[in-house]
Design a protein around this motif. Structure first.
Motif, short mmCIF file in Angstrom:
data_model
loop_
_atom_site.label_atom_id
_atom_site.label_comp_id
_atom_site.label_asym_id
_atom_site.label_seq_id
_atom_site.Cartn_x
_atom_site.Cartn_y
_atom_site.Cartn_z
N ARG A 197 0.84 -1.20 0.00
CA ARG A 197 0.00 0.00 0.00
C ARG A 197 0.87 1.26 0.00
N SER A 257 0.95 4.07 -2.92
CA SER A 257 0.57 5.46 -2.61
C SER A 257 1.69 6.43 -2.88
N LEU A 271 -7.05 -1.22 -4.84
CA LEU A 271 -5.71 -0.78 -5.22
C LEU A 271 -5.10 -1.66 -6.31
N THR A 319 -4.23 4.57 -6.98
CA THR A 319 -3.23 4.92 -5.96
C THR A 319 -3.83 5.15 -4.58
#
Length: 303
Positions: free
Chosen positions: A7, A11, A50, A65
């Motif tokens: 993650r 991001s 995601l 994102t």
């Protein structure tokens, strides 16, 4: 752990939309966890939107994102809707916040992340390149070490003030026509840029990076802010603070000048990979602004 790590990579733009996620076997080996834990992590990220898989058994790819669903394990006391939406009743995602941080530390961290890409581009508009040179020191040392994937190409462009022309800053207090502060700036900047250019070019000489391009140009402007554009997707910007201080020029007695100090200043981060159209537009406009200076009034460093 695996879900949190992936993650974070997504991001921060280290894994881009459409890019393949490592296989379950690769992730299991990388993080030292069983296949079952990896499978659960991928299910969580797929639930959040995601990543996506075309069919069972095929490698997953990055879909977006920011999550469209709340993380499977929210922090105690938090409400999923608070993290994903703006004002009550709105479906507009809340823009991610990037608090300002000290320039010397922040730029170093972001440049290190930038160097994890295959193609690295850095555009800088600054007073003398000191903060950029310091930020590049860490990544340049780690290239070639075990476990570090080297970029395939590095492109660095730096816009610096033209100390051959009259500049508002730096200047002697009460003597704006005195050229000695500009002479000192020219010498300092030349030393920093020369060292930085040599270090980057040596990456190609040593066979660590196939393509390296580093160039500086001069503009007849005293920068009141420092701006760094990383991979065309991220802007770090902050203001120089104008202060009076006493410095030694040549061998004369110390003299008081107005100077710009920025190493200890704060940088604000803006990234186009956030689901925030205003921030994305700011990053795009900043890149266009830099290119406009570079392609019009800027002159080659050695001219």
């Amino acid at each position: 752990m695996v879900a949190d790590a992936l993650r974070h990579h997504i991001s921060e733009g280290e894994l881009r939309v459409g890019e393949r996620i490592p296989t379950q076997a690769e992730l299991s080996e990388q993080y030292g966890v069983p296949r079952g834990a990896v499978r659960r992590a991928l299910e969580i990220l797929e639930h959040e939107g995601l990543i996506k898989r075309a069919q069972q058994g095929t490698p997953a790819t990055v879909a977006r994102t920011t999550p469209v669903a709340a993380p499977a394990d929210p922090a105690p006391g938090s409400r999923p809707s608070d993290a994903q939406h703006g004002p009550a009743g709105s479906d507009v995602p809340e823009p991610r916040r990037h608090p300002p941080r000290p320039a010397g530390v922040f730029l170093g961290e972001r440049v290190a992340q930038c160097f994890r890409r295959r193609q690295v581009t850095i555009d800088a508009y600054c007073l003398n390149g000191e903060t950029l040179a310091s930020a590049l020191a860490g990544p340049l040392v780690t290239l070639g070490t075990a476990g570090v994937r080297n970029p395939e190409r590095i492109t660095v462009r730096i816009l610096l003030p033209n100390a051959d022309d009259p500049l508002a800053l730096p200047q002697v207090v009460g003597e704006p026509a005195n050229t000695r502060p500009r002479e000192r700036l020219r010498e300092t900047t030349g030393h920093i840029y020369g060292s930085l250019r040599h270090s980057l070019r040596m990456l190609k000489v040593r066979g660590l990076v196939p393509e390296v391009s580093v160039e500086a140009r001069k503009v007849s402007i005293s920068p009141t802010q420092k701006v760094y554009i990383l991979n065309g997707e991220e802007v770090l910007a902050g203001h120089y603070q104008v202060q009076s201080r006493r410095v030694d020029l040549d061998r004369d007695d110390p003299i008081e000048i107005y100077d710009m100090l920025g190493v200890e200043g704060m940088l604000f981060r803006h990234t186009a990979v956030d689901d925030d159209h205003v921030t994305a537009a700011y990053v795009e406009q900043t890149q266009q602004w830099f290119d406009s200076l570079w392609n019009t009034i800027a002159v080659p460093w050695d001219s």
